[in-house]
Design a protein around this motif. Structure first.
Motif, PDB file in Angstrom:
ATOM      1  N   LEU B  43       0.832  -1.212   0.000  1.00  0.00           N
ATOM      2  CA  LEU B  43       0.000   0.000   0.000  1.00  0.00           C
ATOM      3  C   LEU B  43       0.867   1.263   0.000  1.00  0.00           C
ATOM      4  O   LEU B  43       0.533   2.252  -0.656  1.00  0.00           O
ATOM      5  N   ILE B  44       1.984   1.207   0.726  1.00  0.00           N
ATOM      6  CA  ILE B  44       2.901   2.356   0.722  1.00  0.00           C
ATOM      7  C   ILE B  44       3.442   2.561  -0.700  1.00  0.00           C
ATOM      8  O   ILE B  44       3.481   3.677  -1.213  1.00  0.00           O
ATOM      9  N   GLY B  50       2.186   4.611  -7.491  1.00  0.00           N
ATOM     10  CA  GLY B  50       0.980   4.423  -8.289  1.00  0.00           C
ATOM     11  C   GLY B  50       0.757   2.970  -8.666  1.00  0.00           C
ATOM     12  O   GLY B  50      -0.165   2.666  -9.425  1.00  0.00           O
ATOM     13  N   TYR B  51       1.583   2.080  -8.179  1.00  0.00           N
ATOM     14  CA  TYR B  51       1.390   0.640  -8.424  1.00  0.00           C
ATOM     15  C   TYR B  51       2.000  -0.124  -7.259  1.00  0.00           C
ATOM     16  O   TYR B  51       2.891   0.355  -6.578  1.00  0.00           O
ATOM     17  N   GLU B  52       1.460  -1.332  -7.039  1.00  0.00           N
ATOM     18  CA  GLU B  52       1.879  -2.127  -5.880  1.00  0.00           C
ATOM     19  C   GLU B  52       3.122  -2.943  -6.226  1.00  0.00           C
ATOM     20  O   GLU B  52       3.033  -4.140  -6.504  1.00  0.00           O
ATOM     21  N   SER B  53       4.271  -2.309  -6.213  1.00  0.00           N
ATOM     22  CA  SER B  53       5.477  -3.083  -6.500  1.00  0.00           C
ATOM     23  C   SER B  53       5.915  -3.807  -5.232  1.00  0.00           C
ATOM     24  O   SER B  53       5.554  -3.430  -4.120  1.00  0.00           O
ATOM     25  N   ASP B  66       9.731  -1.299 -13.682  1.00  0.00           N
ATOM     26  CA  ASP B  66       9.281  -2.044 -12.498  1.00  0.00           C
ATOM     27  C   ASP B  66       8.189  -3.066 -12.816  1.00  0.00           C
ATOM     28  O   ASP B  66       7.726  -3.761 -11.913  1.00  0.00           O
ATOM     29  N   LEU B  67       7.766  -3.158 -14.078  1.00  0.00           N
ATOM     30  CA  LEU B  67       6.624  -4.027 -14.438  1.00  0.00           C
ATOM     31  C   LEU B  67       6.765  -5.447 -13.893  1.00  0.00           C
ATOM     32  O   LEU B  67       5.803  -6.018 -13.396  1.00  0.00           O
ATOM     33  N   ILE B  70       5.848  -5.788 -10.103  1.00  0.00           N
ATOM     34  CA  ILE B  70       4.535  -5.422  -9.588  1.00  0.00           C
ATOM     35  C   ILE B  70       3.869  -6.716  -9.110  1.00  0.00           C
ATOM     36  O   ILE B  70       3.867  -7.725  -9.817  1.00  0.00           O
ATOM     37  N   CYS B  71       3.360  -6.683  -7.890  1.00  0.00           N
ATOM     38  CA  CYS B  71       2.808  -7.879  -7.251  1.00  0.00           C
ATOM     39  C   CYS B  71       1.479  -8.281  -7.889  1.00  0.00           C
ATOM     40  O   CYS B  71       0.619  -7.417  -8.064  1.00  0.00           O
ATOM     41  N   PRO B  72       1.243  -9.578  -8.223  1.00  0.00           N
ATOM     42  CA  PRO B  72       2.192 -10.688  -8.159  1.00  0.00           C
ATOM     43  C   PRO B  72       3.271 -10.555  -9.247  1.00  0.00           C
ATOM     44  O   PRO B  72       2.944 -10.308 -10.409  1.00  0.00           O
TER      45      PRO B  72
END
Lengths: 95, 167
Positions: B43-44, B50-53, B66-67, B70-72
């Motif tokens: 969340l941080i 702007g994305y959940e890395s 970072d694509l 990004i989780c998963p």
């Protein structure tokens, strides 16, 4: 290193440097262990640096851990422990 | 960690992730304290970038580079097959989940930045596919990856029900 890491006071076990991320649970566990062992250490949250500082720190860090992964713990500039291998860290610092 | 993630938001995202994982045959780490720490990191990162890395990897704040984290992340399934947990330990195998075992330390398999640049073209090498294609014998679901998934994301059949379809 031009960037000053955060120093945590404690028992002197030589130089202990932790490269960490503020969002990483494994880094958090590693810091928790160092705190429990009450050793003096330095740490840097690499994700909280500016991009140019980040590049500089990564270059330093990749000399000891080419994958540049976190947490990376460097003890007395020679022993490097990558990942929250808590037993290994405990052993290295208590021996 | 930081005060900008509320308990409510954390609960909500954690529950969503548990439900999503269950639906597609995955397991979230049953260690609630550990997992909430990871969800907080996600969340941080969502706020920051702007994305959940991945909270346990260094994001550069540039989505294109970072694509894969990004989780998963792109490496989750290979790590699950080999170690029983993904790199950060958010996703775990059935065994680790059902026996409530601690997630193992998983070495980083993400290629170095220099190697990632080289791999950007996804051309098929002569004489074979870049990944074997597995087929679920129950529902016909196909996936191209190094190993079949723990459970079929469509019909939930176990991985033993998969066969190699194309190599």
């Amino acid at each position: 290193m031009a960037i000053t890491p955060v120093h945590v006071e404690g028992i002197d076990k030589g130089s202990i440097m932790l490269y960490a991320l503020s969002t990483c649970i494994h880094c958090k566990q590693t810091r928790k262990l160092l705190d429990e062992l009450k050793v003096a250490y330095d740490y840097l949250y690499v994700d909280q640096l500016s991009r140019s500082e980040m590049d500089e720190v990564l270059k330093e860090m990749e000399k000891v851990n080419p994958r540049g992964s976190f947490p990376t713990l460097v003890i007395n500039n020679n022993k490097v422990i990558v990942g929250s291998r808590l037993d290994e860290i405990r052993e290295a610092l208590l021996s | 960690m930081t005060p900008d993630v509320s308990e409510n938001l954390l609960d909500k995202r954690h529950n969503e992730l548990i439900q999503e994982a269950k639906k597609s045959g995955y397991n979230l780490n049953p260690d609630t304290v550990f997992t909430r720490g990871l969800v907080e990191g996600l969340l941080i990162n969502a706020n920051r970038y702007g994305y959940e890395s991945c909270p346990c990897r260094l994001s550069l704040g540039d989505k294109e580079s970072d694509l894969d984290i990004i989780c998963p992340c792109d490496y989750r399934d290979d790590d699950l097959s080999e170690y029983g947990a993904c790199f950060c330990g958010l996703y775990v195998s059935d065994t680790i989940a059902s026996e409530n075992l601690p997630a193992p330390v998983v070495p980083e398999r993400r290629p170095l930045a220099s190697e990632r640049m080289k791999k950007s073209s996804s051309s098929v090498p002569a004489g074979g596919l870049p990944f074997p294609v597995y087929r679920c014998k129950v529902c016909g679901y196909l996936c191209a990856r190094n190993n079949p998934p723990e459970k079929c994301p469509i019909c939930k059949a176990e991985k033993e029900r998969f066969e190699i379809f194309l190599r």
